[in-house]
Design a protein around this motif. Sequence first.
Motif, PDB file in Angstrom:
ATOM      1  N   TYR A 160       0.989  -1.221  -0.034  1.00 15.97           N
ATOM      2  CA  TYR A 160      -0.023   0.160  -0.129  1.00 15.97           C
ATOM      3  C   TYR A 160       0.830   1.401  -0.045  1.00 15.97           C
ATOM      4  N   PHE A 161       1.942   1.349   0.736  1.00  9.23           N
ATOM      5  CA  PHE A 161       2.821   2.626   0.897  1.00  9.23           C
ATOM      6  C   PHE A 161       3.586   2.517  -0.259  1.00  9.23           C
ATOM      7  N   ILE A 162       3.916   1.728  -0.886  1.00 10.23           N
ATOM      8  CA  ILE A 162       4.998   1.632  -2.292  1.00 10.23           C
ATOM      9  C   ILE A 162       3.986   2.292  -3.219  1.00 10.23           C
ATOM     10  N   THR A 163       2.607   1.740  -3.407  1.00  5.77           N
ATOM     11  CA  THR A 163       1.887   2.331  -4.251  1.00  5.77           C
ATOM     12  C   THR A 163       1.467   3.774  -4.162  1.00  5.77           C
ATOM     13  N   MET A 164       1.332   3.885  -2.724  1.00  6.93           N
ATOM     14  CA  MET A 164       1.039   5.461  -2.654  1.00  6.93           C
ATOM     15  C   MET A 164       2.254   6.272  -2.989  1.00  6.93           C
ATOM     16  N   GLU A 165       3.169   5.767  -2.453  1.00  5.43           N
ATOM     17  CA  GLU A 165       4.608   6.622  -2.669  1.00  5.43           C
ATOM     18  C   GLU A 165       5.113   6.855  -4.238  1.00  5.43           C
ATOM     19  N   ALA A 166       4.744   5.544  -4.901  1.00  4.69           N
ATOM     20  CA  ALA A 166       4.843   5.844  -6.603  1.00  4.69           C
ATOM     21  C   ALA A 166       4.000   6.926  -7.308  1.00  4.69           C
ATOM     22  N   SER A 167       2.816   6.731  -6.934  1.00  7.59           N
ATOM     23  CA  SER A 167       1.786   7.939  -7.232  1.00  7.59           C
ATOM     24  C   SER A 167       2.405   9.158  -6.894  1.00  7.59           C
ATOM     25  N   GLN A 168       2.485   9.308  -5.730  1.00  6.76           N
ATOM     26  CA  GLN A 168       2.922  10.733  -5.435  1.00  6.76           C
ATOM     27  C   GLN A 168       4.107  11.113  -6.132  1.00  6.76           C
ATOM     28  N   ARG A 208       8.229  18.624   1.121  1.00  2.75           N
ATOM     29  CA  ARG A 208       9.495  17.950   1.743  1.00  2.75           C
ATOM     30  C   ARG A 208      11.003  18.502   1.390  1.00  2.75           C
ATOM     31  N   SER A 209      10.760  19.099   0.159  1.00  2.00           N
ATOM     32  CA  SER A 209      11.954  19.732  -0.315  1.00  2.00           C
ATOM     33  C   SER A 209      11.523  20.825  -1.410  1.00  2.00           C
ATOM     34  N   THR A 210      12.503  21.813  -1.626  1.00  2.00           N
ATOM     35  CA  THR A 210      12.196  22.935  -2.279  1.00  2.00           C
ATOM     36  C   THR A 210      12.794  22.707  -3.814  1.00  2.00           C
ATOM     37  N   PRO A 211      12.176  23.240  -4.957  1.00  2.00           N
ATOM     38  CA  PRO A 211      12.810  23.044  -6.312  1.00  2.00           C
ATOM     39  C   PRO A 211      13.904  24.219  -6.498  1.00  2.00           C
ATOM     40  N   GLY A 258      15.204  17.686  -5.572  1.00  2.00           N
ATOM     41  CA  GLY A 258      15.665  16.290  -5.000  1.00  2.00           C
ATOM     42  C   GLY A 258      14.320  15.951  -4.316  1.00  2.00           C
ATOM     43  N   TYR A 259      13.731  14.997  -4.686  1.00  2.00           N
ATOM     44  CA  TYR A 259      12.448  14.358  -4.148  1.00  2.00           C
ATOM     45  C   TYR A 259      12.796  13.492  -3.143  1.00  2.00           C
ATOM     46  N   LYS A 260      11.981  13.800  -2.185  1.00  2.00           N
ATOM     47  CA  LYS A 260      12.306  12.857  -0.675  1.00  2.00           C
ATOM     48  C   LYS A 260      11.149  12.198  -0.495  1.00  2.00           C
ATOM     49  N   PRO A 261      11.093  10.746  -0.587  1.00  2.00           N
ATOM     50  CA  PRO A 261       9.942   9.979  -0.400  1.00  2.00           C
ATOM     51  C   PRO A 261       9.430  10.309   1.215  1.00  2.00           C
ATOM     52  N   ILE A 262       8.297   9.887   1.501  1.00  2.00           N
ATOM     53  CA  ILE A 262       7.746   9.760   2.838  1.00  2.00           C
ATOM     54  C   ILE A 262       8.486   9.035   3.666  1.00  2.00           C
ATOM     55  N   ILE A 263       8.957   7.862   3.361  1.00  2.00           N
ATOM     56  CA  ILE A 263       9.447   6.854   4.053  1.00  2.00           C
ATOM     57  C   ILE A 263      11.022   7.393   4.696  1.00  2.00           C
ATOM     58  N   THR A 264      11.321   8.405   3.939  1.00  3.00           N
ATOM     59  CA  THR A 264      12.817   8.813   4.073  1.00  3.00           C
ATOM     60  C   THR A 264      12.950  10.247   5.003  1.00  3.00           C
ATOM     61  N   PHE A 314      16.764   5.454  -1.412  1.00  2.00           N
ATOM     62  CA  PHE A 314      15.502   6.118  -2.149  1.00  2.00           C
ATOM     63  C   PHE A 314      15.608   7.703  -1.763  1.00  2.00           C
ATOM     64  N   ASN A 315      16.506   8.134  -0.962  1.00  2.00           N
ATOM     65  CA  ASN A 315      16.579   9.480  -0.565  1.00  2.00           C
ATOM     66  C   ASN A 315      16.840  10.517  -1.625  1.00  2.00           C
ATOM     67  N   ASN A 316      16.203  11.569  -1.649  1.00  3.48           N
ATOM     68  CA  ASN A 316      16.769  12.647  -2.749  1.00  3.48           C
ATOM     69  C   ASN A 316      16.856  12.202  -3.964  1.00  3.48           C
ATOM     70  N   ILE A 317      15.687  11.795  -4.414  1.00  2.00           N
ATOM     71  CA  ILE A 317      15.398  11.322  -5.980  1.00  2.00           C
ATOM     72  C   ILE A 317      15.667  12.514  -6.834  1.00  2.00           C
ATOM     73  N   SER A 318      16.302  12.440  -7.890  1.00  2.00           N
ATOM     74  CA  SER A 318      16.647  13.738  -8.778  1.00  2.00           C
ATOM     75  C   SER A 318      15.642  13.799  -9.797  1.00  2.00           C
TER      76      SER A 318
END
Length: 206
Positions: free
Chosen positions: A43-51, A97-100, A161-167, A182-186
């Motif tokens: 559930y959390f993986i699906t939610m995180e991927a969609s976000q 969670r981060s700024t562009p 630098g996208y930060k997933p909710i789990i990180t 998975f932290n700070n996905i470009s």
Amino acid sequence: MMRAGAHPGMAGRWGKWVGLIRDRRGIAAVEFALIVPILLIMYFITMEASQAIETSKKVSRIGSMVADLVTQQPTIVKADLDAIMKIGTSTLQPYNRSTPDITITAIQFTTDTPPRVNVVWSRKVVNGVYSIGTALPATTTVPATLRVAGTFLIRVESKLGYKPIITWSADSSQTAGLTTVFNNISMGETYYLRPRRSLTIPCGDC
């Protein structure tokens, strides 16, 4: 004591059935305990991927929107550029969670053969701080299909630098373990647009 007429083996078989039912309930409880964590993870993986997909689309829209607003101006100043970049940053909401990082660059092609690609002015916002994007004089590169002598371009680069909710944590504490992978996905996009209302867009105080 046994009831009159009761078969001697009935009590034993009944006890076995009761024991079997209890064993099945126990097995079901164990299976439930094993499956629930897997379902929650899925559930959390699906939610995180969609976000993440939605946020990536918003990062792309930042570039197109900022470039569109800038190219509608016949002239511009630093305050206008900063305000436009602030509008672009706000399009990421509710993600926060981060700024562009946004960089706006004005590019002038000379009439030489081949034309030189000069930076006329540049403005950026990085970690919420607004400043000059490129020190002048400077040259840059653009795709070959856009190299038209004597023309003017606005380039907008948006990065996140996208930060997933789990990180992520509100106090920005250091993450550890597998979550750091998975932290700070470009995420990023670059847009080029030509002026809409004039041949060039000078910046009075850039």
